[in-house]
Scaffold this motif. Structure first.
Motif, PDB file in Angstrom:
ATOM      1  N   UNK A   1       0.860  -1.181   0.000  1.00 28.52           N
ATOM      2  CA  UNK A   1       0.000   0.000   0.000  1.00 28.52           C
ATOM      3  C   UNK A   1       0.898   1.234   0.000  1.00 28.52           C
ATOM      4  N   UNK A   2       0.529   2.170  -0.848  1.00 30.71           N
ATOM      5  CA  UNK A   2       1.206   3.455  -0.920  1.00 30.71           C
ATOM      6  C   UNK A   2       0.158   4.545  -0.778  1.00 30.71           C
ATOM      7  N   UNK A   3       0.604   5.759  -0.519  1.00 27.77           N
ATOM      8  CA  UNK A   3      -0.331   6.880  -0.466  1.00 27.77           C
ATOM      9  C   UNK A   3       0.324   8.114  -1.056  1.00 27.77           C
ATOM     10  N   UNK A   4      -0.529   8.993  -1.523  1.00 29.51           N
ATOM     11  CA  UNK A   4      -0.037  10.237  -2.106  1.00 29.51           C
ATOM     12  C   UNK A   4      -0.955  11.372  -1.691  1.00 29.51           C
ATOM     13  N   UNK A   5      -0.397  12.299  -0.933  1.00 29.92           N
ATOM     14  CA  UNK A   5      -1.133  13.492  -0.525  1.00 29.92           C
ATOM     15  C   UNK A   5      -0.942  14.572  -1.585  1.00 29.92           C
ATOM     16  N   UNK A   6      -1.824  15.528  -1.567  1.00 34.20           N
ATOM     17  CA  UNK A   6      -1.766  16.618  -2.541  1.00 34.20           C
ATOM     18  C   UNK A   6      -0.430  17.343  -2.428  1.00 34.20           C
ATOM     19  N   UNK A   7       0.246  17.485  -3.554  1.00 35.84           N
ATOM     20  CA  UNK A   7       1.500  18.201  -3.583  1.00 35.84           C
ATOM     21  C   UNK A   7       2.703  17.428  -3.088  1.00 35.84           C
ATOM     22  N   UNK A   8       2.505  16.145  -2.795  1.00 41.18           N
ATOM     23  CA  UNK A   8       3.602  15.322  -2.278  1.00 41.18           C
ATOM     24  C   UNK A   8       3.831  14.120  -3.169  1.00 41.18           C
ATOM     25  N   UNK A   9       4.993  13.503  -2.999  1.00 36.32           N
ATOM     26  CA  UNK A   9       5.309  12.301  -3.759  1.00 36.32           C
ATOM     27  C   UNK A   9       4.592  11.090  -3.154  1.00 36.32           C
ATOM     28  N   UNK A  10       4.436  10.081  -3.974  1.00 33.36           N
ATOM     29  CA  UNK A  10       3.843   8.842  -3.493  1.00 33.36           C
ATOM     30  C   UNK A  10       4.803   8.206  -2.487  1.00 33.36           C
ATOM     31  N   UNK A  11       4.258   7.757  -1.349  1.00 35.50           N
ATOM     32  CA  UNK A  11       5.105   7.195  -0.311  1.00 35.50           C
ATOM     33  C   UNK A  11       4.615   5.819   0.119  1.00 35.50           C
ATOM     34  N   UNK A  12       5.565   5.029   0.562  1.00 27.78           N
ATOM     35  CA  UNK A  12       5.291   3.683   1.036  1.00 27.78           C
ATOM     36  C   UNK A  12       4.526   3.730   2.351  1.00 27.78           C
ATOM     37  N   UNK A  13       3.573   2.794   2.499  1.00 22.54           N
ATOM     38  CA  UNK A  13       2.813   2.689   3.740  1.00 22.54           C
ATOM     39  C   UNK A  13       3.039   1.320   4.392  1.00 22.54           C
ATOM     40  N   UNK A  14       2.769   0.252   3.636  1.00 21.79           N
ATOM     41  CA  UNK A  14       2.864  -1.092   4.209  1.00 21.79           C
ATOM     42  C   UNK A  14       2.999  -2.109   3.087  1.00 21.79           C
ATOM     43  N   UNK A  15       3.534  -3.300   3.427  1.00 22.91           N
ATOM     44  CA  UNK A  15       3.654  -4.353   2.431  1.00 22.91           C
ATOM     45  C   UNK A  15       3.774  -5.700   3.106  1.00 22.91           C
ATOM     46  N   UNK A  16       3.401  -6.733   2.360  1.00 26.09           N
ATOM     47  CA  UNK A  16       3.595  -8.101   2.829  1.00 26.09           C
ATOM     48  C   UNK A  16       3.795  -8.990   1.610  1.00 26.09           C
ATOM     49  N   UNK A  17       4.287 -10.194   1.829  1.00 25.68           N
ATOM     50  CA  UNK A  17       4.435 -11.133   0.716  1.00 25.68           C
ATOM     51  C   UNK A  17       3.710 -12.435   0.976  1.00 25.68           C
ATOM     52  N   UNK A  18       3.291 -12.656   2.206  1.00 25.61           N
ATOM     53  CA  UNK A  18       2.579 -13.887   2.505  1.00 25.61           C
ATOM     54  C   UNK A  18       1.884 -13.733   3.845  1.00 25.61           C
TER      55      UNK A  18
END
Length: 128
Positions: free
Chosen positions: A37-54
Motif C-alpha cells: 500500500x502506498x499513499x499520495x497526498x496533494x503536492x507530495x510524492x507517493x510514499x510507502x505505507x505497508x507491504x507483505x508477501x505472505x
C-alpha cells in the motif's frame, strides 16, 4: 491482465478507523508475491505505507503508520486489506494498492518502481 481495485476509503474524524480493501481480478495474490500500500497526498510524492508477501510472514510498515496500520491477506477472497486505526489528519491522501507479480519471495520493496501493478486509488480524508 491483472487488475487491482481498491475500496473502503472515505471521510473519518481523527482517532477513527477505516479498512481499505484491494481485490485482484484476472490474477491471484499468490503467496510469496509482494503486495503493498502506498499513499499520495496533494503536492507530495507517493510514499510507502505497508507491504507483505505472505500471510503470516513478516510485514513492513513506514515509521509514520507503524503500530496503527495492519496489512493482511485473505487468499480465499483474493484480497489484501489495510486496517487503519487511530487515524490522523496527516494520513489524508489517496491510497493505492500495488503488486509485484514478478519477483516471488523477494523482500517487499518500498519504492513504487518495485511494483508493476497498481489500482486506481481510494481517497482517505481525516478531519481534525
Amino acid at each position: 491482465q491483472v487488475q487491482l481495485v481498491e475500496s473502503g476509503g472515505g471521510l473519518v474524524q481523527a482517532g477513527g478507523s477505516l479498512r481499505l480493501s484491494c481485490a485482484a481480478s484476472g490474477g491471484t495474490f499468490f503467496s510469496g508475491y509482494p503486495v503493498g500500500w502506498f499513499r499520495q497526498a496533494v503536492g507530495k510524492e507517493r510514499e510507502f505505507v505497508a507491504a507483505s508477501r505472505s500471510s503470516g510472514d513478516t510485514t513492513y510498515y513506514s515509521d509514520s503508520v507503524k503500530g496503527r496500520f495492519t496489512i493482511s491477506r485473505v487468499y480465499a477472497e483474493n484480497t489484501v486489506y489495510l486496517q487503519m486505526n487511530n487515524l490522523k489528519p496527516e494520513d489524508t491522501a489517496v491510497y493505492y494498492c500495488a503488486a509485484n507479480l514478478r519477483d516471488r519471495w523477494t523482500v517487499p520493496g518500498q519504492d513504487p518502481n518495485d511494483y508493476g501493478y497498481w489500482g486506481q486509488g481510494t481517497q482517505v480524508t481525516v478531519s481534525s
